[in-house]
Design an enzyme around this catalytic site. Structure first.
Site, PDB file in Angstrom:
ATOM      1  N   THR A  12     -10.636  23.208 -23.312  1.00 55.58           N
ATOM      2  CA  THR A  12     -10.455  24.421 -22.461  1.00 55.58           C
ATOM      3  C   THR A  12     -11.870  24.929 -21.990  1.00 55.58           C
ATOM      4  OG1 THR A  12     -10.507  26.182 -24.262  1.00 55.58           O
ATOM      5  CG2 THR A  12      -8.382  25.023 -23.536  1.00 55.58           C
ATOM      6  N   GLY A  13     -11.863  25.218 -20.973  1.00 57.99           N
ATOM      7  CA  GLY A  13     -13.139  25.637 -20.138  1.00 57.99           C
ATOM      8  C   GLY A  13     -14.091  24.556 -20.061  1.00 57.99           C
ATOM      9  N   GLY A  17     -20.338  24.758 -18.005  1.00 56.12           N
ATOM     10  CA  GLY A  17     -21.175  25.012 -19.399  1.00 56.12           C
ATOM     11  C   GLY A  17     -21.136  23.986 -20.490  1.00 56.12           C
ATOM     12  N   TYR A 167     -16.841  41.388 -27.202  1.00 59.95           N
ATOM     13  CA  TYR A 167     -17.015  39.793 -27.271  1.00 59.95           C
ATOM     14  C   TYR A 167     -16.988  39.423 -28.773  1.00 59.95           C
ATOM     15  CZ  TYR A 167     -19.675  35.613 -26.809  1.00 59.95           C
ATOM     16  OH  TYR A 167     -19.822  34.236 -27.072  1.00 59.95           O
TER      17      TYR A 167
HETATM   18  N1  LIG Z   1     -23.800  30.217 -23.936  1.00 58.64           N
HETATM   19  C1  LIG Z   1     -24.002  30.553 -25.193  1.00 58.64           C
HETATM   20  O1  LIG Z   1     -25.031  30.298 -25.504  1.00 58.64           O
HETATM   21  C2  LIG Z   1     -22.909  30.563 -26.346  1.00 58.64           C
HETATM   22  C3  LIG Z   1     -23.165  31.051 -27.329  1.00 58.64           C
HETATM   23  C4  LIG Z   1     -22.143  31.019 -28.393  1.00 58.64           C
HETATM   24  C5  LIG Z   1     -20.944  30.711 -28.315  1.00 58.64           C
HETATM   25  N2  LIG Z   1     -20.722  30.429 -26.741  1.00 58.64           N
HETATM   26  C6  LIG Z   1     -19.219  30.041 -26.588  1.00 58.64           C
HETATM   27  O2  LIG Z   1     -19.110  28.860 -26.096  1.00 58.64           O
HETATM   28  C7  LIG Z   1     -18.155  28.756 -25.019  1.00 58.64           C
HETATM   29  C8  LIG Z   1     -18.460  28.252 -23.658  1.00 58.64           C
HETATM   30  O3  LIG Z   1     -19.336  29.033 -23.292  1.00 58.64           O
HETATM   31  P1  LIG Z   1     -20.302  28.850 -22.098  1.00 58.64           P
HETATM   32  O4  LIG Z   1     -21.607  29.160 -22.286  1.00 58.64           O
HETATM   33  O5  LIG Z   1     -20.196  27.165 -21.811  1.00 58.64           O
HETATM   34  O6  LIG Z   1     -19.713  29.328 -20.738  1.00 58.64           O
HETATM   35  P2  LIG Z   1     -19.536  29.222 -19.035  1.00 58.64           P
HETATM   36  O7  LIG Z   1     -20.499  28.035 -18.660  1.00 58.64           O
HETATM   37  O8  LIG Z   1     -19.564  30.431 -18.596  1.00 58.64           O
HETATM   38  O9  LIG Z   1     -18.129  28.466 -19.017  1.00 58.64           O
HETATM   39  C9  LIG Z   1     -16.997  29.044 -19.545  1.00 58.64           C
HETATM   40  C10 LIG Z   1     -15.835  28.145 -19.314  1.00 58.64           C
HETATM   41  O10 LIG Z   1     -14.614  29.136 -19.752  1.00 58.64           O
HETATM   42  C11 LIG Z   1     -13.661  28.818 -18.611  1.00 58.64           C
HETATM   43  N3  LIG Z   1     -13.186  30.155 -18.269  1.00 58.64           N
HETATM   44  C12 LIG Z   1     -13.547  31.477 -18.391  1.00 58.64           C
HETATM   45  N4  LIG Z   1     -12.602  32.299 -18.376  1.00 58.64           N
HETATM   46  C13 LIG Z   1     -11.336  31.629 -18.128  1.00 58.64           C
HETATM   47  C14 LIG Z   1     -10.270  31.997 -17.895  1.00 58.64           C
HETATM   48  N5  LIG Z   1      -9.906  33.342 -17.924  1.00 58.64           N
HETATM   49  N6  LIG Z   1      -9.267  31.246 -18.030  1.00 58.64           N
HETATM   50  C15 LIG Z   1      -9.443  29.903 -18.038  1.00 58.64           C
HETATM   51  N7  LIG Z   1     -10.819  29.587 -18.067  1.00 58.64           N
HETATM   52  C16 LIG Z   1     -11.689  30.360 -18.205  1.00 58.64           C
HETATM   53  C17 LIG Z   1     -14.712  28.770 -17.305  1.00 58.64           C
HETATM   54  O11 LIG Z   1     -13.675  27.916 -16.261  1.00 58.64           O
HETATM   55  P3  LIG Z   1     -13.675  28.468 -14.826  1.00 58.64           P
HETATM   56  O12 LIG Z   1     -15.214  28.756 -14.466  1.00 58.64           O
HETATM   57  O13 LIG Z   1     -13.262  27.386 -14.139  1.00 58.64           O
HETATM   58  O14 LIG Z   1     -12.973  29.714 -14.650  1.00 58.64           O
HETATM   59  C18 LIG Z   1     -15.716  27.650 -17.760  1.00 58.64           C
HETATM   60  O15 LIG Z   1     -15.202  26.288 -17.833  1.00 58.64           O
HETATM   61  C19 LIG Z   1     -17.376  30.135 -25.003  1.00 58.64           C
HETATM   62  O16 LIG Z   1     -16.414  30.450 -25.744  1.00 58.64           O
HETATM   63  C20 LIG Z   1     -18.523  31.162 -25.481  1.00 58.64           C
HETATM   64  O17 LIG Z   1     -18.164  32.174 -26.154  1.00 58.64           O
HETATM   65  C21 LIG Z   1     -21.562  30.224 -25.967  1.00 58.64           C
END
Ligand SMILES: NC(=O)c1ccc[n+]([C@@H]2O[C@H](COP(=O)([O-])OP(=O)(O)OC[C@H]3O[C@@H](n4cnc5c(N)ncnc54)[C@H](OP(=O)(O)O)[C@@H]3O)[C@@H](O)[C@H]2O)c1
Length: 277
Positions: A12-13, A17, A167
């Site tokens: 998912t997602g 990212g 969050y």
């Molecule tokens: N970035 C960090 O440093 C970090 C650190 C710790 C944990 N995380 C976790 O890692 C995961 C990925 O984060 P990321 O940083 O890669 O984020 P990101 O680049 O913002 O990507 C988020 C993804 O989730 C999808 N998404 C968001 N809202 C959605 C919704 N309502 N319905 C369906 N899909 C949805 C987006 O799809 P669309 O754009 O197509 O809607 C996108 O593919 C998250 O769970 C985050 O909490 C990230």
């Protein structure tokens, strides 16, 4: 060209990212990918990139801020594949920044709790029969180092809202769920683990309100380890900080809190208690 390994993964997602990076890697390793997100253009681009590298992928769009869409996603997955060897609950939204106002999902729940946690809870439960049939299989819940104990008197954060709190409680809820589900799945050949992938990866979520400190490659390494590595075979119910097994917030180890969250989630997601064992 990637040689098929006969296995199917849903990430998912994976339109953006770290999820996108993980989907590309799995595709290169011969997995059939079910790419998911909201953005159809980016979804198609990820599918095209996987196919260009010789892999197989399909895009399924669903907005996880509506439980009806989670159910639709589960139906679409079950119509598309007869097996699901790997589910990575990765989709998520960040804190919304210091000025972020409280928002609600289509079902009237606090938005971060709904998107980051409850949708993955429901999706895993709906897909469990298929995943169990495909055992040995794995579930990976992408959580975070940012964790805050759930206040069961105000789970929907109607008082003292802050985006960071929202969050963090949603991310801890994923960990409670992981430990609980792992115990339930003991002996089925399905393992479930959770992790903080890396700190401030260079992703859309981080770039919105902060400065990246690490890469999606680093986060993807940690996720891939839980998803496919030999050394994780049979290991379940664990939390990792990157590559290291770690201890989560104390509430994760409170059986009563886990039970409360499970009962609440079953109710909020509209599941019958009999399906949860
Ligand atoms: N970035 C960090 O440093 C970090 C650190 C710790 C944990 N995380 C976790 O890692 C995961 C990925 O984060 P990321 O940083 O890669 O984020 P990101 O680049 O913002 O990507 C988020 C993804 O989730 C999808 N998404 C968001 N809202 C959605 C919704 N309502 N319905 C369906 N899909 C949805 C987006 O799809 P669309 O754009 O197509 O809607 C996108 O593919 C998250 O769970 C985050 O909490 C990230």
């Amino acid at each position: 060209m990637a040689k098929s390994n006969g296995k199917t993964a849903l990430v998912t997602g994976s339109t953006d990212g770290v999820g996108r990076e993980v989907a590309l890697r799995l595709g290169r390793d011969g997995w059939r990918l079910l790419v998911h997100g909201r953005d159809r253009e980016r979804g198609k681009e990820v599918v095209a990139a996987i196919e260009k590298a010789g892999g197989a992928a399909e895009f399924i769009a669903a907005d996880l801020s509506a439980l009806a869409e989670v159910r639709r996603l589960s139906d679409a997955v079950q119509q598309t594949t007869r097996r699901l060897d790997l589910l990575i609950n990765n989709a998520g939204i960040g804190s919304g920044g210091p000025q972020g106002a409280r928002q609600e999902s289509a079902d009237g729940y606090e938005l971060r709790f709904a998107v980051n946690y409850l949708s993955g809870f429901l999706l895993a439960r709906l897909l469990l029969p298929l995943i169990k049939k495909s055992a040995p299989a794995r579930i990976v819940n992408v959580s975070s180092l940012g964790q805050q104990a759930i206040d069961f008197a105000d789970v929907m954060l109607t008082h003292d809202y802050s985006g960071m709190r929202a969050y963090r409680q949603s991310k801890l809820a994923q960990i409670l769920f992981t430990i609980d589900l792992a115990a339930e799945l003991a002996g089925t050949g399905v393992t479930v683990n959770t992790l903080h992938p890396a700190t401030f990866m260079n992703t859309t979520m981080v770039r919105q309100f902060g400065t990246p400190m690490s890469t999606v490659e680093e986060g993807a390494d940690a996720i891939m380890r839980l998803a496919v590595s030999r050394e994780m075979e049979g290991k379940t119910g664990l939390y990792f900080n990157g590559q290291r097994e770690a201890e989560a917030d104390a509430q994760a180890y409170d059986a009563a809190a886990r039970q409360k969250l499970k009962a609440l989630s079953v109710e909020l997601a509209g599941l019958k208690t009999t399906t949860t064992g």
